[in-house]
Every structure is written in structure tokens, then in C-alpha cells.
Scaffold this motif. Sequence first.
Motif, mmCIF file in Angstrom:
data_model
loop_
_atom_site.group_PDB
_atom_site.id
_atom_site.type_symbol
_atom_site.label_atom_id
_atom_site.label_comp_id
_atom_site.label_asym_id
_atom_site.label_seq_id
_atom_site.Cartn_x
_atom_site.Cartn_y
_atom_site.Cartn_z
ATOM 1 N N PHE A 217 0.817 -1.215 0.000
ATOM 2 C CA PHE A 217 0.000 0.000 0.000
ATOM 3 C C PHE A 217 0.850 1.264 0.000
ATOM 4 N N ASP A 218 1.930 1.263 0.795
ATOM 5 C CA ASP A 218 2.736 2.479 0.893
ATOM 6 C C ASP A 218 3.607 2.717 -0.334
ATOM 7 N N SER A 219 3.513 1.828 -1.344
ATOM 8 C CA SER A 219 4.244 2.033 -2.599
ATOM 9 C C SER A 219 3.341 2.586 -3.701
ATOM 10 N N VAL A 220 2.041 2.642 -3.449
ATOM 11 C CA VAL A 220 1.098 3.039 -4.496
ATOM 12 C C VAL A 220 1.353 4.471 -4.962
ATOM 13 N N ILE A 221 1.436 5.411 -4.022
ATOM 14 C CA ILE A 221 1.642 6.814 -4.392
ATOM 15 C C ILE A 221 2.992 6.993 -5.084
ATOM 16 N N THR A 222 4.030 6.320 -4.582
ATOM 17 C CA THR A 222 5.352 6.417 -5.207
ATOM 18 C C THR A 222 5.318 5.910 -6.638
ATOM 19 N N ALA A 223 4.609 4.809 -6.873
ATOM 20 C CA ALA A 223 4.511 4.250 -8.224
ATOM 21 C C ALA A 223 3.837 5.221 -9.179
ATOM 22 N N VAL A 224 2.838 5.939 -8.692
ATOM 23 C CA VAL A 224 2.132 6.911 -9.534
ATOM 24 C C VAL A 224 3.004 8.152 -9.749
ATOM 25 N N GLY A 227 5.688 7.556 -12.340
ATOM 26 C CA GLY A 227 5.224 7.185 -13.669
ATOM 27 C C GLY A 227 5.202 5.701 -13.940
ATOM 28 N N LYS A 228 5.512 4.876 -12.917
ATOM 29 C CA LYS A 228 5.410 3.433 -13.101
ATOM 30 C C LYS A 228 3.975 3.039 -13.405
ATOM 31 N N ASP A 229 3.030 3.739 -12.772
ATOM 32 C CA ASP A 229 1.603 3.514 -12.999
ATOM 33 C C ASP A 229 0.926 4.845 -13.267
ATOM 34 N N ASP A 230 -0.186 4.773 -13.994
ATOM 35 C CA ASP A 230 -0.888 5.998 -14.389
ATOM 36 C C ASP A 230 -1.773 6.540 -13.273
ATOM 37 N N PHE A 231 -2.358 5.643 -12.491
ATOM 38 C CA PHE A 231 -3.197 6.080 -11.374
ATOM 39 C C PHE A 231 -3.224 4.986 -10.318
ATOM 40 N N GLY A 232 -3.686 5.344 -9.124
ATOM 41 C CA GLY A 232 -3.747 4.388 -8.035
ATOM 42 C C GLY A 232 -5.128 4.316 -7.428
ATOM 43 N N MET A 233 -5.606 3.095 -7.195
ATOM 44 C CA MET A 233 -6.877 2.860 -6.497
ATOM 45 C C MET A 233 -6.639 1.748 -5.490
ATOM 46 N N ALA A 234 -6.713 2.101 -4.223
ATOM 47 C CA ALA A 234 -6.455 1.109 -3.175
ATOM 48 C C ALA A 234 -7.189 1.498 -1.901
ATOM 49 N N GLY A 235 -8.464 1.901 -2.058
ATOM 50 C CA GLY A 235 -9.179 2.391 -0.887
ATOM 51 C C GLY A 235 -8.435 3.555 -0.281
ATOM 52 N N MET A 236 -8.010 4.489 -1.130
ATOM 53 C CA MET A 236 -7.125 5.571 -0.699
ATOM 54 C C MET A 236 -7.911 6.836 -0.380
ATOM 55 N N THR A 237 -7.632 7.390 0.786
ATOM 56 C CA THR A 237 -8.330 8.582 1.245
ATOM 57 C C THR A 237 -7.638 9.847 0.749
ATOM 58 N N ASP A 238 -8.434 10.793 0.285
ATOM 59 C CA ASP A 238 -7.934 12.097 -0.147
ATOM 60 C C ASP A 238 -7.674 12.953 1.085
ATOM 61 N N THR A 239 -6.399 13.216 1.386
ATOM 62 C CA THR A 239 -6.032 14.017 2.555
ATOM 63 C C THR A 239 -5.147 15.184 2.127
ATOM 64 N N PRO A 240 -5.123 16.275 2.904
ATOM 65 C CA PRO A 240 -4.253 17.419 2.574
ATOM 66 C C PRO A 240 -2.779 17.031 2.510
ATOM 67 N N GLU A 241 -2.341 16.109 3.383
ATOM 68 C CA GLU A 241 -0.938 15.694 3.386
ATOM 69 C C GLU A 241 -0.577 14.998 2.080
ATOM 70 N N ARG A 242 -1.468 14.128 1.599
ATOM 71 C CA ARG A 242 -1.198 13.407 0.359
ATOM 72 C C ARG A 242 -1.271 14.330 -0.850
ATOM 73 N N ARG A 243 -2.124 15.338 -0.786
ATOM 74 C CA ARG A 243 -2.272 16.256 -1.915
ATOM 75 C C ARG A 243 -1.011 17.109 -2.140
ATOM 76 N N LYS A 244 -0.113 17.116 -1.165
ATOM 77 C CA LYS A 244 1.150 17.824 -1.366
ATOM 78 C C LYS A 244 2.008 17.124 -2.415
ATOM 79 N N ASN A 245 1.799 15.822 -2.576
ATOM 80 C CA ASN A 245 2.630 15.029 -3.481
ATOM 81 C C ASN A 245 1.872 14.450 -4.670
#
Length: 508
Positions: A217-224, A227-245
Motif C-alpha cells: 500500500f505504501d508504494s502506491v503513491i510512489t509508483a504513480v 510514472g510506473k503507474d498511471d493512477f492508483g486505487m487502493a481504498g485511498m483517502t484524499d487528505t491534505p498531506e497526500r495532496r502535497k505530493n
Amino acid sequence: MKKTVTLLVLISMLFSTVFLFTGCGDSSVKEIKTADDIKGASVGVQTGTTGDTFVSDYEADGTKVMRYSKGADAIVALTQNKIDCVVIDSEPAKEFVKANAGLKILDEPFAEEQYAICISKENHELTEKIDKALAELKDEGVLDKIKSYYIEGNTDTVPYESPKDIKYDGELHMATNAAFPPYEYVEGGEIVGLDPMMATAICDKLGKKLVIDDMEFDSVITAVQTGKDDFGMAGMTDTPERRKNIDFSTSYANTTQVIIVNDSASGSLFGNLGESFKNTFITDNRWQQLLSGLLVTLEITLFAGIIGVIIGFVIALVRATHDIQLGKRKCRSFGDCVLKFFNVICNIYITVIRGTPVVVQLMIMYYIILASVRNGIFAAIIAFGMNSAAYVAEIVRSGIMAVDIGQTEASRSLGFNNRQTMTMVVLPQAIKNVLPALGNEIITLLKETSVAGYVALADITYIGNMIRSRTYEAFFPLITVALIYLVIVLVLSYILRRFERRLKKSER
């Protein structure tokens, strides 16, 4: 062969005895009745999830946060009383409780959240297209049907199937963590669930073929991000901290974080051995998954070993030639300067490789150096091969330097030049001396490939962990993986001993 079988049986009996007569966990468990009770408790979470983020705020109050790569691992720890509770998303929590008697979900929600699709900040066009496709699927009622099918259990009809006449113009790669039912999980060797079905519908709208990459799970955002993957779907919550990256699509699901606790005393570590065996090997043909994982492990080991030996020998020759011909004296010619330069490069290479963990090297190779390469096996082969080369180089160099200097002087007196002396006199003797160490390096390389799952490769260790996360039973998956590695090592050791004996005979 009989000795090998006997050894394996004895080891299995030893493992069984240890597990059967060892306590399942710490008996001093704190009772959790409300969210306030987790202060000072031992709480299990899945690394990188919003549950991890929320519970981390309690660490200042003495709460011990135990982070696991999979939610299922936290559940297993809870059933064995290693932790007091687990904080995780509500829908996966229901699946975990359904599969594990003696667990319950507290009535009080821990936190509320919304799921969304993560996309690279540099790919605004894709974000807009996904938002448009999501809006159309909502208006058409497809999204509600998919939710009803996976969450409410209305399984009378499959809510969505790709049109038979659709023509795809390229692919879209989706990063996920297929250990999060009902959103994404493995069934019959296929990754299924709410997210994969919805992603299929979105990709069909965009005229793209969906390709799913399973990872931690903690590799999903890094993969996106990389550019390894185009998008990520893993029951992922939209948070302000994640939106920084990373960017997020519009929300497609509302959910809550809940607390799972033990409702009764922990049962047997194994439960029913027969049922456990069936779940590990027979259900969904999981033995075939183990076999495919073994093939990936052997493929990486074979090709990485070839790369390691070739590069290692080259480095060893450079360093040994430098030490023999130049030592500490200064350059006297252009050739001497070139040799010194390459020796410095080789020294730096060996220092860096031997001074950093192989798992870090693997992730650097996959996410940074080969960021544009989607073939994870290729990246793993290069990473493990480069790592092995540093150790092979030092092994071979030590063997070369161990050959008596008189051998070199004698060959020179016979008219051999430097190259002939090295290839015809020194190297043959050096290889005989270092063969056991080279064999041990190959065995070490085999075992090091067990971290390949960090870059979403389904090697034997990764498959064993995946089965463990589906069965919630650790014994058969882990012991099976351990025994597979042991058998391979025993076979390699046997071959190496036979080869050594043949070399000794040739000396006579």
C-alpha cells in the motif's frame, strides 16, 4: 536424497513443536470499549493508511502504534493477542471479522473519510478525463450498482462487464494493494473487487485497456509519482498531506475508520490443520500461485547471478591488476593513469554497494534510475546483479591475490605477457580457491531476492505473504516458503560440493 528428506522432516517437526508449545502472545491485553480507550494501548494499523495517520496522534499519550504492511497481518496479530486492537477501514473490517471468529467491531466509528483515485500532479489531463468518466458512471447508476454488488452483497447479476466490441487505444496502469476486501483482493488468481471493476469501467470510457499492478500500500503513491503507474486505487483517502505530493479525482466512496477488538479468548494458533492446509494450497489453486512465485524467484536469481559474476570478474581484474602492477606508486604512463582511474571508480562502486541495504538499492533502481521502465523483473535483475557484483569482485580479487607471486614470475620468465599470465596461470588457480565463496554468494543472492515484493514483484515470498493475508493463517504459508528456500539451497550446495570434488580430482 534420503538424508535430505529426513532433514526436512526433522526441521518441520521442530517448527511444529516450537509453535505448539509456545504461547500465542502477551496475556496482558488492555480492554478497548471506546475510541478513548486506545490511549496507552497497543494499536495495529496498516502502514501509510489514514488509520495510521489518525492513530499516530495518540502516540504522545503513550499509545504504541504497531504498523503492518497489510491489514490482514494486523488482524493475525490481534487474534494472537500481540496487540489490543486494530484501526482500519469499515468495509475491510467487516470482511476480517467475518473470516475470524472471536473478533468484533466497536459500534463507535473512529473517523470518517472519502476514497478517491490518485493521479500524478503532472498529469492534469488524465485527472480531468477520470473525473469526467466518474461523473458519467455515477449518472448512469453503474457506480451504485458496483457498490451494491461488493458492499451490500447484491450478487444476483454482475454490475459491469466490458463491451465485447470495444477497441482499446493503449493501456492504463493501475497501482493497487490487493489485500483490502471488498475493494481489492485476489480470487481465483485474479485481482477483483470494487476498485478493479470501477477502474475497468473508467478505462473503457477512456478507450484504454486496464493493467493492474499489485504492490504494498505504501508504494502506491510512489509508483504513480514516478510514472510506473498511471493512477492508483487502493481504498485511498484524499487528505491534505497526500495532496502535497499527488492529485486526486473526485470522491467515489464515503467510509469510516473503525476499531476491531477481540470478543473472546484467542483460539489455537493453527485452528484446524486440515482446513488450513486446504486454504493454503487447494483453494483458488494457490499451489499454482506458489509455483509461479518460485519461477519468478529463480528467474531473478539466475540472471542476476550471471550479471553479478560477469561484472564482478571485470571489477576484480581491474583492482587486482592495479594492485599487482602499480600498487601505491604514481602513474608513469597514460595507461597507468587510466588503470588508477578505473580502480578508483571500482573502489567507490564497491564501497557504495556494500555500504547500503539491498532493499534500498532495489527501490532506487526501480523508482529512480529505471523510473521509466515498467518491467519490474528487469529492474530487479539489474539491482540484484549490481549488488552481487560488488561481493563477487572482492571474492575473486582475494583469490587472485592469494596466488603465489612466484607463479606470475615463472610465467613471465616463460615469455607470457600480462594478459596471458592472468588468464592462463593466475585465474584458473584463483577460481579453484574462491569457488566455495562464489557458491555461497549465489545462495545469498537467492535469499536476498525475497525483498523483491517491495517493488510489486510476485516472487515466492510475496506470494506466501499474499496467501497469509487471505487465509489469516501464518503457519503453512510461511513454513512452505521457508522449506522451498531450504530445498533450493540444499540442491545448490550439493551441486557445488560435487563440482569442488571434480576440481580436486583434476588437480591430481
